[in-house]
Scaffold this motif. Sequence first.
Motif, PDB file in Angstrom:
ATOM      1  N   SER A   1       0.873  -1.179   0.000  1.00  0.00           N
ATOM      2  CA  SER A   1       0.000   0.000   0.000  1.00  0.00           C
ATOM      3  C   SER A   1       0.906   1.223   0.000  1.00  0.00           C
ATOM      4  O   SER A   1       1.717   1.401   0.911  1.00  0.00           O
TER       5      SER A   1
ATOM      6  N   LYS B   1       5.291   7.378  -1.049  1.00  0.00           N
ATOM      7  CA  LYS B   1       4.860   7.287   0.348  1.00  0.00           C
ATOM      8  C   LYS B   1       4.498   5.825   0.626  1.00  0.00           C
ATOM      9  O   LYS B   1       3.496   5.329   0.119  1.00  0.00           O
TER      10      LYS B   1
ATOM     11  N   LEU C   1       3.100   2.969   2.766  1.00  0.00           N
ATOM     12  CA  LEU C   1       2.278   2.604   3.915  1.00  0.00           C
ATOM     13  C   LEU C   1       2.603   1.172   4.360  1.00  0.00           C
ATOM     14  O   LEU C   1       2.683   0.890   5.551  1.00  0.00           O
ATOM     15  N   TYR C   2       2.769   0.271   3.384  1.00  0.00           N
ATOM     16  CA  TYR C   2       3.237  -1.094   3.673  1.00  0.00           C
ATOM     17  C   TYR C   2       3.860  -1.658   2.398  1.00  0.00           C
ATOM     18  O   TYR C   2       3.261  -1.626   1.318  1.00  0.00           O
TER      19      TYR C   2
ATOM     20  N   ASP D   1      -4.751  12.547   0.394  1.00  0.00           N
ATOM     21  CA  ASP D   1      -3.953  11.390  -0.064  1.00  0.00           C
ATOM     22  C   ASP D   1      -4.479  10.852  -1.396  1.00  0.00           C
ATOM     23  O   ASP D   1      -5.679  10.899  -1.693  1.00  0.00           O
TER      24      ASP D   1
ATOM     25  N   THR E   1      -3.724   7.075  -3.073  1.00  0.00           N
ATOM     26  CA  THR E   1      -3.072   5.805  -2.718  1.00  0.00           C
ATOM     27  C   THR E   1      -3.336   4.718  -3.754  1.00  0.00           C
ATOM     28  O   THR E   1      -4.306   4.769  -4.524  1.00  0.00           O
TER      29      THR E   1
ATOM     30  N   THR F   1      -3.139   0.314  -3.702  1.00  0.00           N
ATOM     31  CA  THR F   1      -3.028  -0.841  -2.810  1.00  0.00           C
ATOM     32  C   THR F   1      -3.310  -2.126  -3.588  1.00  0.00           C
ATOM     33  O   THR F   1      -4.152  -2.149  -4.501  1.00  0.00           O
TER      34      THR F   1
END
Length: 249
Positions: A114, A134, A136-137, A230, A232, A234
């Motif tokens: 993500s 960026k 996240l994971y 944001d 994102t 994923t």
Amino acid sequence: AAAAMKQLLCDWIILLAIAVSTEEAQKQDICTQAYPGIPGNPGHNGIPGRDGRDGSKGQKGLKGDIGPIGPKGTKGEIGHPGIIGLPGPVGPIGNPGDKGNTGAPAVLPRSAFSVGLTAATKFPPHSHPIKFDKVLYNGLSDYNPVTGKFTCKFSGVYYFTYHITVYSRNVRVALVKNGIKMLHTMDGYQGAEDQASGAAILQLRAGDEVWLQAHRGEGFNGLFADADDDTTFTGFLLFSTSEMLEPTA
């Protein structure tokens, strides 16, 4: 005188004839008393006579006695293999073997990431994979922030989703698999921050690549991000269907 001469001539002729006759008789007597001559050479063989007629077939004779056993012959060549026979009965259970070594723990297929944009990467270049910086994971490193692409390690079924903040420009993005656009999302900017999203389930094979891409020029790359907003991307594995992709050198 003439008659006397004539008579004398006749007498002489008679005496001569008697003498010749006597000599021939002696010669004949000598020939009859000679030895026999040497035998002559044998004559040539005569022409063979014609074949005689075949005689009538005789009666079958009586069966003779069995003769003695002959000497042992030489060993013959090996013949072709015979047909495989039926399986034999199951044998008895053997003794238990030694305990083996402990095997390596099984590796369960896992895949998830993500990532998002930052203020430095908002409004990304169009027609190229968006490079989300960026994280996240990304504990399994399945997503590459340098290329902007997710690379499949385990063949299986994956779920991908993206959330976009739209600002200042229109947005037209596509979810791309190996260069093929699989899903499109479009949002027209109307003077305030907008939100757009998309999601898809994809069947992937090991080595496939998936990324998010803006397209159709600078007027359609309004993906925005700041401290409060944001954008994102994923993805994660739902279930695997094969082994892990072998690492490359």
